[in-house]
Scaffold this active site. Structure first.
Site, PDB file in Angstrom:
ATOM      1  N   LYS A 283      23.226  38.168  67.325  1.00 25.44           N
ATOM      2  CA  LYS A 283      23.618  38.329  65.747  1.00 25.44           C
ATOM      3  C   LYS A 283      24.925  37.703  65.749  1.00 25.44           C
ATOM      4  O   LYS A 283      25.941  37.991  66.124  1.00 25.44           O
ATOM      5  CB  LYS A 283      23.414  39.559  65.162  1.00 25.44           C
ATOM      6  CG  LYS A 283      21.986  39.988  64.940  1.00 25.44           C
ATOM      7  CD  LYS A 283      21.890  41.177  64.291  1.00 25.44           C
ATOM      8  CE  LYS A 283      20.665  41.793  63.887  1.00 25.44           C
ATOM      9  NZ  LYS A 283      20.673  43.208  63.294  1.00 25.44           N
ATOM     10  N   GLU A 369       8.622  53.497  57.073  1.00 22.02           N
ATOM     11  CA  GLU A 369       8.782  54.379  56.147  1.00 22.02           C
ATOM     12  C   GLU A 369       7.755  55.424  56.151  1.00 22.02           C
ATOM     13  O   GLU A 369       7.692  56.467  55.625  1.00 22.02           O
ATOM     14  CB  GLU A 369       8.655  53.489  54.962  1.00 22.02           C
ATOM     15  CG  GLU A 369       9.803  52.508  54.699  1.00 22.02           C
ATOM     16  CD  GLU A 369       9.501  51.110  55.171  1.00 22.02           C
ATOM     17  OE1 GLU A 369      10.407  50.189  55.337  1.00 22.02           O
ATOM     18  OE2 GLU A 369       8.490  51.018  56.175  1.00 22.02           O
ATOM     19  N   ARG A 397       6.158  51.849  50.373  1.00 19.59           N
ATOM     20  CA  ARG A 397       5.154  51.383  51.674  1.00 19.59           C
ATOM     21  C   ARG A 397       4.721  52.901  52.392  1.00 19.59           C
ATOM     22  O   ARG A 397       3.961  52.816  53.217  1.00 19.59           O
ATOM     23  CB  ARG A 397       6.156  50.841  52.836  1.00 19.59           C
ATOM     24  CG  ARG A 397       6.639  49.637  52.273  1.00 19.59           C
ATOM     25  CD  ARG A 397       7.276  48.747  53.231  1.00 19.59           C
ATOM     26  NE  ARG A 397       6.495  47.941  53.971  1.00 19.59           N
ATOM     27  CZ  ARG A 397       6.825  47.189  54.904  1.00 19.59           C
ATOM     28  NH1 ARG A 397       8.064  47.316  55.369  1.00 19.59           N
ATOM     29  NH2 ARG A 397       5.993  46.235  55.535  1.00 19.59           N
TER      30      ARG A 397
END
Length: 630
Positions: A283, A369, A397
């Site tokens: 990253k 979630e 969700r």
């Protein structure tokens, strides 16, 4: 492209077909230019940085090898898609990203034929790509499909559901795992890259398939051979899980080695059936501030590209998120049963300080979630007091779990719902437009919407101390800079307040549009009420306002359909009241990206927008009775 051309390679790329003839050395040069362009561009516009910097070489290699847009590339979430946007004809538009009428921060089908699937929520890429691969097979098409998913997105059950299904089919699907946190395996180097090229090649593939056919007639021998291959590969690669799911696993390979990427992808594009490529990237690659702190540079505002110094907000008041974070720590000190749960949104939901002060009571469940809500229900069953910190758009969700696992059992779970209403630059995928509508129809729920930061803190205490499910929905950013009281004071459940009294028109405001409603009330000499509770409604206050005013106007930054205004309508109809009622909220459309002020105006929820709506609702003579010079 000639040697006389003084333009950089990147300036000469207007579509991926122009990359086909480039050598590996030129592709590497292009990647370097692309990385520098991203740093300079995002420093001026803000946006997602770390993830995109990590996928530069992978993106270049994919567009070099695959015949896009005929071949389909499906990006997960979209944080890693900035290089893709730049290489697919949108380089000159990048300065407009995440602004009104500008480029979206995520892939969008309406924006480009190269954006094959609209994304914004995590872990959808494999399912979507599998659907496309099945469609190609049904249509006898030779086009190939690749899903590029980050390792964090694999924590979602949906990704594994898709992997499980894909492995059972013979559709031509390539899943590329962008392992950008070294979270699966650090086994990257020369030997691993060499093995990836070898194992993805036609010779190995044909030998592998041929041996299956021959040894398949001798089950015991075939089983021995299969296990031998599995153990040999398992010694050098962590692919056993994906092999068991039915994929041919290749990797891990260095995601910044262009030669390895191009050769491996070229091989895999020719192989039939489900393929899995494990790519390890860094990253923030190539920009030391982002490499050293990829979380801080995940989503950034404007910054100095030379120093990496981020522009600080000029706001002197805390955001609603910060108010929640401070309340959480304060309440945790007062009640040792409090536990906090987040689906991979520690920074965004304001849980950093809590996680440091109370590490044993902090649970980051990853991008999951549904699990976050049900694990909270389990905790509540056995005496803990869970607080689920979640964005409005992500709670969608876990709707089934919210209903069946929490509300149906009437469990004391507090939902701290951040990013409610309009969210600005992130646009439709992240807007919290629907939570009041989808929450208020659920039995046992208490639903609150604060008009300021201090009220938000009181509501959090109120919800936490209930012995039933509750939700406080608050917006992104700062509020009206109200003084925040330090205690853990609660509110009377279902009790609103009249802020100022006028005549004939009453404005009933739910949540953070109270400031706009107050300005309108002054202009029209109207009564303005801060309703506070969407469920239960302050029915006594509503009936009082209805009896003293001819016209009622409801305000909310939620979809008008099924929202707080609808709740008022339902109650007044039940009471056989005959007031004229105007419901104002978000229109029946997906609001695009832009600043919150622009979007409020587009939705008719700015001060001028509310005034216009009331003017249109009332005739001129009637309105003239109310307008003042204030």
């Amino acid at each position: 492209m000639t040697e006389k051309n003084t333009e950089s390679l990147l300036q000469q790329i207007d579509n991926p077909s122009q990359m086909k003839a480039l050598s590996v050395a030129q592709l590497t040069e292009l990647a370097d230019e692309l990385r520098e362009f991203i740093i300079q561009s995002v420093s001026k516009s803000g946006g997602h940085l770390s993830s995109g910097l990590g996928t530069v070489e992978l993106t270049v290699a994919l567009h070099h090898v695959f015949d896009t847009p005929e071949d389909r590339l499906v990006w997960d979430v979209g944080h890693q898609s900035y290089p893709h946007k730049i290489l697919t004809g949108r380089r000159e538009q990048m300065s407009s990203i995440r602004t009104k009428n500008g480029l979206s921060g995520f892939p969008r089908r309406e924006e480009s034929p190269y954006d094959t699937f609209g994304v914004g929520h995590s872990s959808t890429s494999i399912s979507a790509a599998l659907g496309m691969a099945i469609a190609a097979k049904q249509q006898n098409s030779e086009r190939r499909v690749a899903a590029i998913i980050g390792d964090g997105a694999l924590t979602a059950g949906m990704a594994f559901e898709a992997l499980n299904h894909a492995g059972d089919l013979d559709a031509n699907l390539l899943v590329i795992l962008n392992d950008n946190d070294m979270s699966i395996s650090p086994n990257v180097g020369g030997m691993s890259n060499y093995l990836a090229k070898l194992l993805s090649g036609k010779l190995y593939s044909s030998m592998r398939e041929g041996s299956k056919k021959v040894l398949g007639k001798m089950p015991s021998v075939w089983e021995l051979a299969r296990r031998a291959e599995e153990h040999v590969k398992g010694m050098v690669v962590p692919g056993t899980l994906f092999e068991e799911l039915g994929f041919n696993y290749i990797g891990p390979i260095d995601g910044h080695d262009m030669d390895t990427l191009v050769k491996t992808l070229s091989n895999l594009r020719q192989l039939p059936g489900p393929q899995f490529l494990h790519v390890v990237t860094t990253k923030g690659k190539g920009y030391s501030p982002a490499e050293e702190n990829p979380i801080a540079y995940h989503g950034v505002g404007k910054f100095c590209p030379e120093s990496g110094k981020l522009e600080k907000s000029s706001a002197k008041t805390p955001t609603y998120t910060q108010v929640f974070g401070q309340w959480l720590c304060d309440m945790a000190k007062a009640d040792d049963k409090l536990v906090a749960i987040t689906p991979a949104m520690r920074e965004g939901s304001g849980l950093v300080e809590f996680s440091e002060q109370f590490p044993d009571r902090y649970f980051d469940v990853g991008i999951a979630e549904q699990h976050a809500v049900t694990v909270a229900a389990g905790m509540a069953c056995d005496g803990l007091k869970p607080v689920v910190a979640i964005y409005s758009t992500f709670l969608q969700r876990a709707y089934d779990q919210l209903i069946h696992d929490v509300a149906l059992q009437n469990l004391p779970v507090l939902f701290a719902i951040d990013r409610a209403g309009l969210v600005g630059p992130d646009g439709a995928t992240h807007a919290g437009s629907f939570d009041l509508s989808y929450l208020r129809c659920i039995p046992n729920m208490t639903i609150m919407a604060p008009s300021n930061e201090n009220e938000c803190r009181k509501m959090l205490s109120t919800g936490f101390k209930l012995n039933s499910p509750s939700a406080i929905r608050y917006p992104r950013g700062i509020g009206p800079a109200t003084t925040i009281e330090p205690g853990l004071e609660t509110l009377v459940v279902g009790k609103g307040e009249i802020c100022s009294t006028g005549s004939n028109i009453a404005i009933l405001s739910f949540g953070n549009v109270l400031a706009e409603g107050t300005h309108v009330a002054k202009r029209l000499n109207a009564t303005i009420a801060n309703m506070r509770f969407v469920k239960p409604l302050d029915e006594k206050l509503i009936l009082e306002l209805a009896s003293n005013h001819d016209v009622l106007v409801t305000l909310e930054d939620n979809a008008v359909m099924g929202g707080a205004g609808s709740a008022v309508n339902e109650y007044l109809l039940k009471q056989q009241c005959h007031n004229r009622i105007l419901n104002l909220g978000l229109p029946d459309t997906f609001m695009e990206h832009g600043s919150r002020e622009q979007l409020l105006d587009d939705a008719g929820l700015s001060t001028s927008g509310i005034l216009r709506a009331i003017e249109d609702f009332l005739d001129t003579e009637e309105l003239a009775k109310h307008v003042t010079l204030a």
